[in-house]
Design a protein around this motif. Structure first.
Motif, PDB file in Angstrom:
ATOM      1  N   GLN A 136       2.356  -0.609  11.904  1.00 20.76           N
ATOM      2  CA  GLN A 136       3.432  -0.859  10.997  1.00 20.76           C
ATOM      3  C   GLN A 136       4.269   0.598  10.246  1.00 20.76           C
ATOM      4  OE1 GLN A 136       4.724  -3.429   9.718  1.00 20.76           O
ATOM      5  NE2 GLN A 136       2.299  -5.079   9.820  1.00 20.76           N
ATOM      6  N   ASP A 137       5.295   0.145  10.170  1.00 21.34           N
ATOM      7  CA  ASP A 137       5.726   1.425   8.724  1.00 21.34           C
ATOM      8  C   ASP A 137       5.857   1.703   7.871  1.00 21.34           C
ATOM      9  OD1 ASP A 137       8.375   3.208   8.462  1.00 21.34           O
ATOM     10  OD2 ASP A 137       9.751   2.972  10.169  1.00 21.34           O
ATOM     11  N   PRO A 138       5.576   1.832   7.199  1.00 24.35           N
ATOM     12  CA  PRO A 138       5.236   1.893   5.210  1.00 24.35           C
ATOM     13  C   PRO A 138       7.127   2.299   4.854  1.00 24.35           C
ATOM     14  CG  PRO A 138       4.370   3.929   6.163  1.00 24.35           C
ATOM     15  CD  PRO A 138       4.561   3.358   7.781  1.00 24.35           C
ATOM     16  N   GLU A 139       7.808   2.822   5.464  1.00 26.27           N
ATOM     17  CA  GLU A 139       8.861   3.081   5.272  1.00 26.27           C
ATOM     18  C   GLU A 139       9.916   1.597   4.827  1.00 26.27           C
ATOM     19  OE1 GLU A 139      13.182   4.679   5.826  1.00 26.27           O
ATOM     20  OE2 GLU A 139      11.140   5.512   6.729  1.00 26.27           O
ATOM     21  N   HIS A 140       9.233   0.548   5.837  1.00 27.30           N
ATOM     22  CA  HIS A 140      10.210  -0.602   5.837  1.00 27.30           C
ATOM     23  C   HIS A 140       9.347  -1.543   5.186  1.00 27.30           C
ATOM     24  CE1 HIS A 140      13.754   1.377   6.887  1.00 27.30           C
ATOM     25  NE2 HIS A 140      12.897   2.154   8.456  1.00 27.30           N
ATOM     26  N   PRO A 153     -14.575  -1.704   9.241  1.00 26.54           N
ATOM     27  CA  PRO A 153     -14.486  -0.512   9.255  1.00 26.54           C
ATOM     28  C   PRO A 153     -15.501  -0.255   6.966  1.00 26.54           C
ATOM     29  CG  PRO A 153     -12.270  -1.806  10.036  1.00 26.54           C
ATOM     30  CD  PRO A 153     -13.628  -2.312  10.313  1.00 26.54           C
ATOM     31  N   SER A 154     -15.783   0.514   6.984  1.00 26.00           N
ATOM     32  CA  SER A 154     -15.954   0.470   5.668  1.00 26.00           C
ATOM     33  C   SER A 154     -15.023   1.006   4.656  1.00 26.00           C
ATOM     34  CB  SER A 154     -17.514   1.450   5.457  1.00 26.00           C
ATOM     35  OG  SER A 154     -17.297   2.379   6.253  1.00 26.00           O
ATOM     36  N   THR A 155     -13.800   1.770   5.049  1.00 21.94           N
ATOM     37  CA  THR A 155     -13.133   1.800   4.126  1.00 21.94           C
ATOM     38  C   THR A 155     -11.491   0.836   3.933  1.00 21.94           C
ATOM     39  OG1 THR A 155     -12.212   3.062   5.651  1.00 21.94           O
ATOM     40  CG2 THR A 155     -14.203   4.038   4.874  1.00 21.94           C
ATOM     41  N   LEU A 156     -11.504  -0.277   4.460  1.00 20.98           N
ATOM     42  CA  LEU A 156     -10.000  -1.060   5.072  1.00 20.98           C
ATOM     43  C   LEU A 156     -10.604  -2.021   3.602  1.00 20.98           C
ATOM     44  CD1 LEU A 156      -8.168  -0.532   6.927  1.00 20.98           C
ATOM     45  CD2 LEU A 156      -9.087  -2.322   8.101  1.00 20.98           C
ATOM     46  N   TYR A 157      -9.189  -1.700   2.901  1.00 22.02           N
ATOM     47  CA  TYR A 157      -8.675  -2.861   1.557  1.00 22.02           C
ATOM     48  C   TYR A 157      -7.868  -3.429   1.793  1.00 22.02           C
ATOM     49  CZ  TYR A 157     -12.667  -0.028   0.556  1.00 22.02           C
ATOM     50  OH  TYR A 157     -14.407   0.648   0.681  1.00 22.02           O
ATOM     51  N   PRO A 158      -7.488  -4.493   0.779  1.00 18.37           N
ATOM     52  CA  PRO A 158      -5.896  -4.852   0.498  1.00 18.37           C
ATOM     53  C   PRO A 158      -5.831  -4.288  -0.570  1.00 18.37           C
ATOM     54  CG  PRO A 158      -7.509  -6.295  -0.172  1.00 18.37           C
ATOM     55  CD  PRO A 158      -8.369  -5.734   0.779  1.00 18.37           C
ATOM     56  N   GLY A 159      -4.349  -3.948  -0.077  1.00 20.74           N
ATOM     57  CA  GLY A 159      -3.922  -2.923  -1.014  1.00 20.74           C
ATOM     58  C   GLY A 159      -3.758  -1.158  -0.174  1.00 20.74           C
ATOM     59  N   GLY A 160      -4.004  -1.232   0.669  1.00 16.16           N
ATOM     60  CA  GLY A 160      -4.279   0.429   1.030  1.00 16.16           C
ATOM     61  C   GLY A 160      -5.854   0.103   1.403  1.00 16.16           C
ATOM     62  N   ARG A 162       1.661  13.531  -1.841  1.00 22.22           N
ATOM     63  CA  ARG A 162       1.123  11.952  -2.109  1.00 22.22           C
ATOM     64  C   ARG A 162       0.096  11.548  -1.242  1.00 22.22           C
ATOM     65  NH1 ARG A 162       6.894  13.171  -1.402  1.00 22.22           N
ATOM     66  NH2 ARG A 162       6.728  12.713   1.340  1.00 22.22           N
ATOM     67  N   THR A 163      -1.530  11.100  -2.415  1.00 19.57           N
ATOM     68  CA  THR A 163      -2.723  11.361  -1.807  1.00 19.57           C
ATOM     69  C   THR A 163      -3.024  10.037  -1.397  1.00 19.57           C
ATOM     70  OG1 THR A 163      -3.570  12.889  -3.321  1.00 19.57           O
ATOM     71  CG2 THR A 163      -2.935  13.927  -0.543  1.00 19.57           C
ATOM     72  N   LYS A 164      -2.595   9.399  -2.423  1.00 21.24           N
ATOM     73  CA  LYS A 164      -3.050   8.121  -3.245  1.00 21.24           C
ATOM     74  C   LYS A 164      -2.761   7.400  -2.005  1.00 21.24           C
ATOM     75  CE  LYS A 164      -2.018   4.352  -6.361  1.00 21.24           C
ATOM     76  NZ  LYS A 164      -1.128   4.494  -6.970  1.00 21.24           N
ATOM     77  N   PRO A 220       0.499  -1.662  -0.071  1.00 24.63           N
ATOM     78  CA  PRO A 220      -0.080   0.158   0.121  1.00 24.63           C
ATOM     79  C   PRO A 220       1.190   1.240  -0.387  1.00 24.63           C
ATOM     80  CG  PRO A 220      -0.473  -2.075   1.793  1.00 24.63           C
ATOM     81  CD  PRO A 220       0.687  -1.757   1.305  1.00 24.63           C
ATOM     82  N   PRO A 221       0.485   2.497  -0.306  1.00 25.94           N
ATOM     83  CA  PRO A 221       0.881   4.196  -0.320  1.00 25.94           C
ATOM     84  C   PRO A 221       0.778   4.063   1.151  1.00 25.94           C
ATOM     85  CG  PRO A 221      -0.795   3.499  -2.023  1.00 25.94           C
ATOM     86  CD  PRO A 221      -1.459   2.646  -0.881  1.00 25.94           C
ATOM     87  N   ALA A 222       2.118   5.016   1.820  1.00 28.02           N
ATOM     88  CA  ALA A 222       2.066   5.037   2.999  1.00 28.02           C
ATOM     89  C   ALA A 222       1.435   5.663   3.274  1.00 28.02           C
ATOM     90  CB  ALA A 222       3.456   6.501   2.630  1.00 28.02           C
ATOM     91  N   ILE A 223       0.868   6.538   2.570  1.00 31.02           N
ATOM     92  CA  ILE A 223      -0.444   7.252   3.115  1.00 31.02           C
ATOM     93  C   ILE A 223      -1.343   6.211   4.057  1.00 31.02           C
ATOM     94  CG2 ILE A 223      -1.953   8.012   1.543  1.00 31.02           C
ATOM     95  CD1 ILE A 223      -1.727   9.869   4.123  1.00 31.02           C
ATOM     96  N   GLY A 224      -1.266   5.370   2.937  1.00 36.94           N
ATOM     97  CA  GLY A 224      -2.506   4.865   3.341  1.00 36.94           C
ATOM     98  C   GLY A 224      -2.516   3.730   5.278  1.00 36.94           C
ATOM     99  N   GLU A 225      -0.405   3.455   5.246  1.00 39.57           N
ATOM    100  CA  GLU A 225      -0.591   2.892   5.964  1.00 39.57           C
ATOM    101  C   GLU A 225      -0.680   3.700   7.247  1.00 39.57           C
ATOM    102  OE1 GLU A 225       0.657  -0.836   6.905  1.00 39.57           O
ATOM    103  OE2 GLU A 225      -1.202  -0.671   5.065  1.00 39.57           O
TER     104      GLU A 225
END
Length: 596
Positions: free
Chosen positions: A273-277, A204-211, A473-475, A101-106
């Protein structure tokens, strides 16, 4: 509570035991029953069995489903920590689909989960567990302790505002205590924080695999932060208040450290999670697992055995023991090797089969629908517990010394929590120190400190999310394809402790799926080797300090111990109707009158 006539224990000489049961345990969700034998002469719980009387079948009806539905379905395992299941399922799917997932998602997922920790721990600690230590309860069970509490000044009165320990106890009285009522307001605020990030509580209604599907904006973060800072101010009062209360019980009742005390065997699967790693690839799981903001780890006898999620994963064993299931010996092995080539045991969740076998409860035989998860260290099958969640999380994080983000630092012997200036109070540094015991009071104390820890982590997550938004970076979601054949595993911390999901995909469908939340770890019955589960072990052998005689006995020390684990039985057991039988009930007009 049910009480039977005294029975003489084998080898007990002139001592007699009284059978006492609390079924169901109140102030929790589920059908947990605690069956004990109590020696009132020695003032000790001689024996304890933990039972659960209902079964549901997620591991059965997940088979054949589209893997992309897994998080929506498994969220419904529980009406309290459903978002933890959804999060863990998405982690599992991310691995199986090889999507990052994109960092903002995490960051958004982390903010949602932090809000859930704050919400659930707050309402449980202040409005459910707190009742066990309130003035009314202590007056009914230990009036001598209440008298002493009224005479004892609270050391941290300047921080929380209550002059004596008795004043703290009165503040915890249900519905009338001012702290009890304030906590209810705070729980509403933290639930709003969760909904800002994940859309709906608790599924949750906005949680998916991939973000995530949440729209990332500065206004979203501002709305979250305004509530978070009020919560931070609340915790500046709560932590010292609970320190005073729990320390007082050690002082007022010498030996109380043995209530709920068991060998230190704690498990934490890590959180945030740390999305950087984190790329969710199994081959890198050891490395990105250690970058979590809550460090995964297994602590045995006070020593950190491992922080390696790969080793943790491979060590999980599902034993049946005293539960209502047939063994899966001889049935298909779904996974013989993990992606790194390590052998996978037949008793691992990837290879588990669920074969329900309903039967009459027999405390000398099979007596629970909960299985017995254990962690195999190469020699012993360890009955790990979660310490109610926070005790294991803080202990593992403290010993590992891997977290340092300004707001929180793990030192190798403690965890420091730095809360910034708020509207009414300046900055405050809190420090949770590794305790001497894994007991009832320390499980409760850790829950309070972890609320502050989650809030401090949320401050960091919000800052990181704002940095992504301001950089454009809002994706929040990444595309993926579902492979024909794959496996995945997810690790996180549900509110009350370790949570793992294991999935096997064949021909694009789920071939095997097993979620293991904290409840089966904590509430497990005696396993195949006769080892008691953590509830049983913590209660069995503990002293009784209640002042009531046998006829008026409430079992408050037993209830405090069981509730210190934050029990929630829906995650441990699931529904069963036999061989597809249709159940019908016929009502006459008079029988159904007034029923909606």
């Amino acid at each position: 509570m049910t009480v039977t006539q005294p029975q003489r224990a084998s080898g007990a000489g002139t001592e007699s035991l009284v059978d006492m049961a609390w079924d169901p345990i109140t102030r929790i969700v589920g059908s947990l029953g605690i069956y004990t034998k109590i020696d009132f002469n020695q003032r000790v719980v001689a024996e304890c069995h933990s039972t659960s009387s209902i079964f549901r079948g997620y591991s059965i009806f997940m088979r054949g489903k589209d893997p992309r539905d897994a998080h929506f379905i498994t969220s419904r395992i529980c009406g309290i920590c459903g978002d933890n299941h959804a999060t863990c399922s998405c982690y599992t799917q991310n691995m199986a689909y090889k999507v990052k997932p994109p960092a903002i998602g995490e960051w958004i997922v982390n903010l949602g989960e932090a809000a859930e920790y704050m919400f659930d721990h707050n309402i449980f600690q202040e409005n459910l567990v707190g009742v066990d230590y309130c003035e009314k309860m202590v007056a009914e069970t230990n009036p001598g302790v209440l008298e002493q509490a009224n005479r004892t000044d609270a050391p941290n009165a300047g921080a929380h505002g209550y002059r004596t320990i008795g004043d703290i106890m009165r503040a915890l009285n249900p519905f009338t205590g001012d702290h009890y009522r304030e906590a209810l307001q705070v729980s509403r605020m933290t639930r709003e924080m969760f909904c800002l990030m994940e859309g709906r509580h608790v599924h949750p209604s906005t949680l998916y695999p991939g973000g995530v599907g949440t729209v990332a904006t500065v206004q979203l973060m501002t709305d979250y932060m305004s509530r978070l800072m009020r919560y931070v101010e609340f915790m500046k009062k709560v932590v010292p208040m609970h320190d005073d209360l729990f320390n007082f019980f050690y002082q007022a009742l010498p030996g109380y450290e043995m209530v709920g005390n068991r060998r230190i065997m704690l498990g934490c699967w890590g959180s945030f999670q740390d999305p950087e790693h984190c790329n969710f690839e199994y081959k890198d799981m050891t490395d990105w697992g250690r970058k979590m903001y809550v460090t995964p780890g297994i602590v045995v006898d006070g020593k950190l055995v491992t922080t390696d999620l790969v080793r943790i994963n491979l060590g999980i064993r599902i034993l049946l023991g005293s539960s209502y299931y047939q063994d899966w010996e001889g049935q298909e092995m779904f996974v013989t090797e993990d992606p790194l080539g390590n052998p996978v045991d037949k008793r691992h969740p990837w290879n588990q089969h669920t074969n329900p076998q309903p039967q009459k409860r027999d405390l000398d035989g099979n007596y629970s629908w909960v299985m017995s998860p254990r962690w195999f260290d190469g020699k012993d099958y360890l009955a790990l517990d979660t310490g109610g969640g926070p005790l294991a999380r803080l202990w593992s994080t403290a010993l590992a010394g891997l977290v340092d983000i300004g707001y929180v630092q793990s030192t190798g012997r403690s965890v420091k929590i730095n809360l910034p200036k708020t509207a009414l109070k300046g900055p405050v540094e809190l420090e949770w120190h590794i305790p001497q015991w894994s007991n009832t009071l320390e499980r409760n104390r850790a829950r309070t400190y972890f609320q502050a820890y989650a809030a401090a982590c949320a401050l960091h997550f919000a800052e990181q999310a704002l940095g992504e938004i301001r950089a454009g970076r809002t994706k929040t979601w990444e595309k993926f394809d579902v492979p024909k054949d794959s496996i995945g595993c997810g690790f996180t911390e549900a509110v009350r402790g370790v949570l793992s999901h294991h999935m096997v995909i064949r021909d694009g469908k789920i071939a095997n799926y097993h979620p293991y939340p904290p409840t089966p770890w904590n509430a497990s019955p005696r396993d195949s080797f006769g080892t008691p589960g953590p509830y049983e072990d913590a209660v069995q052998g503990q002293p009784i300090f209640e002042e009531n005689d046998r006829e008026h006995f409430k079992g408050i020390d037993i209830m405090r111990t069981v509730r210190s684990f934050d029990p929630c039985l829906p995650c441990g057991v699931h529904m069963y109707l036999g061989n597809g039988k249709k159940l019908e009930m016929l009502h006459s007009p008079t029988q159904t009158a007034g029923i909606e």
